[in-house]
Design a protein around this motif. Structure first.
Motif, mmCIF file in Angstrom:
data_model
loop_
_atom_site.group_PDB
_atom_site.id
_atom_site.type_symbol
_atom_site.label_atom_id
_atom_site.label_comp_id
_atom_site.label_asym_id
_atom_site.label_seq_id
_atom_site.Cartn_x
_atom_site.Cartn_y
_atom_site.Cartn_z
ATOM 1 N N GLN B 9 5.585 -23.322 -53.577
ATOM 2 C CA GLN B 9 6.536 -23.795 -54.496
ATOM 3 C C GLN B 9 7.574 -22.695 -54.955
ATOM 4 O O GLN B 9 7.200 -21.724 -55.027
ATOM 5 C CB GLN B 9 5.782 -24.610 -55.815
ATOM 6 C CG GLN B 9 5.197 -25.711 -55.556
ATOM 7 C CD GLN B 9 4.776 -26.540 -56.557
ATOM 8 O OE1 GLN B 9 4.594 -25.690 -57.545
ATOM 9 N NE2 GLN B 9 4.491 -27.876 -56.628
ATOM 10 N N ASP B 10 8.646 -23.309 -55.428
ATOM 11 C CA ASP B 10 9.757 -22.355 -55.766
ATOM 12 C C ASP B 10 9.166 -21.461 -56.976
ATOM 13 O O ASP B 10 9.268 -20.200 -57.050
ATOM 14 C CB ASP B 10 10.844 -23.057 -56.370
ATOM 15 C CG ASP B 10 12.094 -23.150 -55.199
ATOM 16 O OD1 ASP B 10 11.792 -22.824 -54.186
ATOM 17 O OD2 ASP B 10 12.968 -24.142 -55.463
ATOM 18 N N LYS B 11 8.328 -22.078 -57.875
ATOM 19 C CA LYS B 11 7.826 -21.307 -59.023
ATOM 20 C C LYS B 11 6.904 -20.358 -58.586
ATOM 21 O O LYS B 11 6.709 -19.098 -59.479
ATOM 22 C CB LYS B 11 7.040 -22.141 -60.033
ATOM 23 C CG LYS B 11 5.516 -22.872 -59.416
ATOM 24 C CD LYS B 11 5.076 -23.697 -60.260
ATOM 25 C CE LYS B 11 5.200 -23.573 -61.994
ATOM 26 N NZ LYS B 11 4.258 -22.556 -62.428
ATOM 27 N N ARG B 38 7.422 -32.069 -53.062
ATOM 28 C CA ARG B 38 7.500 -30.592 -52.957
ATOM 29 C C ARG B 38 9.000 -30.279 -52.943
ATOM 30 O O ARG B 38 9.381 -29.175 -52.421
ATOM 31 C CB ARG B 38 6.792 -29.998 -51.861
ATOM 32 C CG ARG B 38 5.500 -30.268 -51.694
ATOM 33 C CD ARG B 38 5.127 -29.384 -50.604
ATOM 34 N NE ARG B 38 3.594 -28.874 -50.816
ATOM 35 C CZ ARG B 38 3.227 -27.717 -50.905
ATOM 36 N NH1 ARG B 38 4.045 -26.776 -50.907
ATOM 37 N NH2 ARG B 38 1.989 -27.614 -51.071
ATOM 38 N N ASN B 41 11.135 -25.962 -52.403
ATOM 39 C CA ASN B 41 10.166 -25.046 -52.243
ATOM 40 C C ASN B 41 10.716 -23.687 -51.112
ATOM 41 O O ASN B 41 11.852 -24.157 -51.067
ATOM 42 C CB ASN B 41 9.150 -25.529 -51.165
ATOM 43 C CG ASN B 41 9.527 -26.675 -50.008
ATOM 44 O OD1 ASN B 41 10.507 -26.212 -49.479
ATOM 45 N ND2 ASN B 41 8.976 -27.600 -49.965
ATOM 46 N N SER B 64 -0.515 -18.529 -54.827
ATOM 47 C CA SER B 64 0.002 -19.696 -54.891
ATOM 48 C C SER B 64 -1.000 -20.978 -54.613
ATOM 49 O O SER B 64 -0.393 -22.158 -54.423
ATOM 50 C CB SER B 64 1.074 -19.663 -53.817
ATOM 51 O OG SER B 64 0.968 -18.963 -52.974
#
Ligand code: NI
Ligand code: NI
Ligand code: NI
Lengths: 109, 109, 109
Positions: B9-11, B38, B41, B64
């Motif tokens: 995920q980008d986060k 998702r 990403n 992650s």
């Protein structure tokens, strides 16, 4: 597991994404470019069980294979202001480059 | 050599990049999207010696993997203007899809 | 067929794309980042017949290998307003990370 990499034209991207979702195929999308005339393409990466590879290839072929389409070219005006050249012409669109590779180990964390 | 491909995920992207740098793991980052829920990403490609694969998998998992997090949902107001629904709720965040493949030849020019 | 993946500096991307077109090598371009100091790089994916791999490696090496270049650093002024430090210095630019992998099946739709 196998990795399927599919490079398709941007114009087929949305329809192909929807077809993958409908078939429960999880595809990761990369914005790519290049390859001769194909500027503006999208690459899909699909990690999938070996026994589903043919199903995925069929989806890609159905949605994005090369086909003829009629297109009305941009209108130009002649000296007298009349429309010329507005007859539909047949063009080739679509097309996909696809390859499969072996995955050694696969994890979901 | 092996190729490790990790979709996160980008986060989790910045924290994972930092963990790779700290461990002296050279990762190339691709901005990707899609795969069911998702959207947003990032895909990491890591070409690495076979005996370091487990170390890299451990880093990806540590940073992650799927976990629960408390989040305060957006506040809404009832008819009388009172805040309602502002209690923290538990949501699942993170998660990584990772696979390894064989590299035949590796070059640095 | 083989898959060649090449990560090069952004500054070498256009020249490498042109060299591929000239050699009739079909390369797909991904905008990538990261890998220690190499923020701002580009990844090329090339699916090609096994007997052309060496030709492609030679092109990549010719265009993007590490080399020295003279660069004039940004000018700064000393207290009296005189230019200082405007002598060209030698810096290292370019460099490519390249690896090859087996392709099991290849399709053009
Ligand atoms: Ni695109
Ligand atoms: Ni993203
Ligand atoms: Ni770039």
């Amino acid at each position: 597991m196998k990795l399927i990499t599919a490079i398709v034209q941007d114009k087929d991207t949305t329809k192909l994404s929807n077809a993958f979702v409908k078939a429960n195929v999880r595809a990761t999308r990369l914005s790519t470019s290049g390859g001769f005339l194909r500027s503006g393409n999208t690459t899909f990466m699909i990690a999938i069980e070996a026994d589903r590879v043919q199903e995925v290839l069929d989806i890609i072929k159905d949605v994005s294979q090369k086909r003829k389409q009629f297109m009305v070219p941009p209108i130009s005006l002649d000296a007298g202001g009349d429309h010329v050249g507005a007859y539909p012409i047949e063009v080739e669109v679509g097309g996909a480059t696809v390859f499969t590779q072996e995955i050694e180990s696969f994890y979901q964390f």
